[in-house]
Design a protein around this motif. Structure first.
Motif: not given
Length: 513
Positions: A210-220
């Protein structure tokens, strides 16, 4: 040198193809760069064309083949910022706070890496590669590089199998005996340790989703929108290379595309510099080597800890080599020699070295096991507490928290480790295990890297759990259906029995009337 290059050229022509490989090791830590550069050099020596992206410039680039280095200077700035913090102050920090910090650090490093690669200064995105090797350290968004270059993806795990990397290849991580790397447990946990492990596991999984992967998704998505779908970055891990080995790490389940190559960075022993060789050779009672790694400034430890160490080391018969970050060490005894740098691997290989006082970093642990030297671990942060706990359980080490050091407990530990032969015997047994291998770890790494390229990503090695949702993997959908059917049958049976009982009571009343 010309002869060596000619031999390598002949091997490439006769035995296989030359592949162009991108190696990305973005973590701003010298120990991580040691691993990345060692792997890159091994691939170059095998005849491949390698480009390594990292925060550091290789001071001694290999001359055996084509080896290119792209330095991300912005990441070096993070390294300098981290160096300003006193790591001794965080040694007793709450491990439940460490996980969010590692995620934040991973987000910062990932963002800077993507921005640097995408900058106008860099032409690397215009090149073509046959394979991308990525050091995984909370940087999921960087996996889109494999999509951009349309190549298979090999991940490198610096700390062996753990919760971070296992899920990327579908390998199980049972919290009942797979300890979290920040908790400092072994695989034999008591009830309360297992409870803490489950809580940490659950917290990390929820935070990741809910926190880490969504942020990484936005970076990608920001940097490589063509490689990001509805489910997130297009990551397709073909192989996971692990800096681990059964002699060092706990045995855990592995899926077919997980390969242990721990010890691959260890170089053949070289002769020590003249004065250092003489110092160790002439140590009649042996030598104690003391280093807290490349990230810690030993001068920042408290005065009480420093005094306790100096007094305890000053009383032993052995000579001491202390990796110290300043020119002077006030209060040191005559048997203590300091330097800002020592050739650690070559020192540990010397037969006169009796003990290694270490922070418990994985590279140091692997090197001391390789050479069969007992350990006094003074863990500070990260996975060091877990490495130290495993070493103690293996019978070749003692461990003391760096903040709990006194002259008495250091002296007791030194006396035990230097005078009880069981610690050195157990270290030698571990050394025999790490040497007892079918092939050298570097050769194993090169074989599997080439295997993945030859077999177009080796999809036949991937387990089906990668295609399951979390509730399918845990069989919660099956369990739910079975429970619903079971409860329904019980409820229907109850209604039938109730009706049957009522009908019998009615019959009895009719007969009595």
């Amino acid at each position: 040198m010309k002869t060596v290059n000619f031999i390598i050229f002949l091997q490439v022509i006769c035995l296989g193809n030359t592949y162009k490989i991108l190696v990305v090791f973005p973590v701003p830590s010298p120990s991580h760069f040691i691993l990345g550069s060692a792997l890159a050099r091994g691939l170059v020596n095998a005849g491949h064309d390698v480009t390594i992206v990292s925060p550091y410039k290789d001071k001694k680039p290999t001359e055996n083949g084509k080896y290119s280095s792209i330095v991300l200077e912005e990441l070096a700035d993070i390294r300098n910022t981290l160096r300003k913090s006193n790591l001794f102050e965080v040694s007793e920090s709450n491990p439940f706070k460490t996980a969010p910090f590692m995620d934040t650090l991973g987000n910062v490093v990932t963002n800077i890496t993507l921005e640097s690669i995408n900058s106008k200064k860099s032409n690397i995105l215009k090149e073509e590669f046959d394979l991308v090797i990525l050091e995984y350290f909370r940087n999921d968004a960087l996996m889109v590089l494999a999509c951009h270059y349309k190549t298979p993806l090999v991940l490198f795990g610096t700390m062996g199998a753990n919760l971070w990397v296992n899920s990327l290849v579908g390998s199980p991580s049972p919290p009942s005996y797979t300890p979290d790397l920040h908790l400092g447990y072994t695989d034999n946990m008591d009830f309360w340790q297992r409870l803490m492990n489950v809580l940490m596991y659950s917290m990390k999984k929820l935070r990741e989703k809910f926190v880490f992967l969504p942020f990484q998704y936005e970076l990608a998505k920001k940097h490589f929108p063509h490689c990001v779908g509805e489910e997130g970055p297009l990551s397709n891990v073909s192989l996971l290379l692990l800096n681990s080995h059964e002699s060092v790490n706990n045995p855990v389940p592995f899926v077919p595309n997980m390969i242990n190559i721990g010890g691959f960075h260890i170089n053949p022993q070289k002769e020590l510099p003249g004065d250092l060789k003489e110092y160790i050779d002439n140590a009649e009672e042996g030598v104690v080597y003391f280093s807290l790694g490349s990230n810690v400034k030993p001068s920042e430890m408290s005065n009480e800890t420093k005094k306790a160490l100096l007094n305890a080391l000053g009383k032993i018969k052995q000579k001491v080599l202390w990796n110290w970050d300043e020119e002077f060490l006030p209060g040191k005894a005559d048997n203590i020699r300091i330097s800002k740098w020592f050739p650690q691997q070559d020192i540990l290989a010397h037969p006169n070295v009796k003990l290694f006082i270490t922070h418990g970093g994985l590279l140091s642990t692997i090197e001391t096991i390789y050479h069969g030297v007992p350990i006094l671990a003074l863990p500070i942060f990260g996975d060091q507490k877990m490495n130290a706990a495993r070493a103690v359980a293996g019978g070749y080490a003692l461990s003391l928290p760096i903040t709990k050091i006194t002259e008495d407990n250091i002296s007791d530990a030194l006396n035990q480790l230097l005078n009880d032969p069981k610690y050195r015997d157990n270290a030698k047994k571990r050394s025999a295990l790490i040497h007892d291998r079918q092939v050298k770890p570097m050769d194993l790494a090169i074989y599997w890297i080439e295997y993945v390229i030859r077999n177009k990503g080796a999809p036949h090695l991937k387990v089906a759990s990668l295609n399951l949702t979390w509730y399918q993997y845990l069989l919660l959908d099956i369990i739910s259906v079975v429970l619903i059917i079971g409860i329904s049958l019980m409820f229907v049976s109850y209604l039938l029995l109730k009706r049957l009982c009522l009908s019998r009571k009615s019959d009895k009343k009719i007969k009595s009337n």
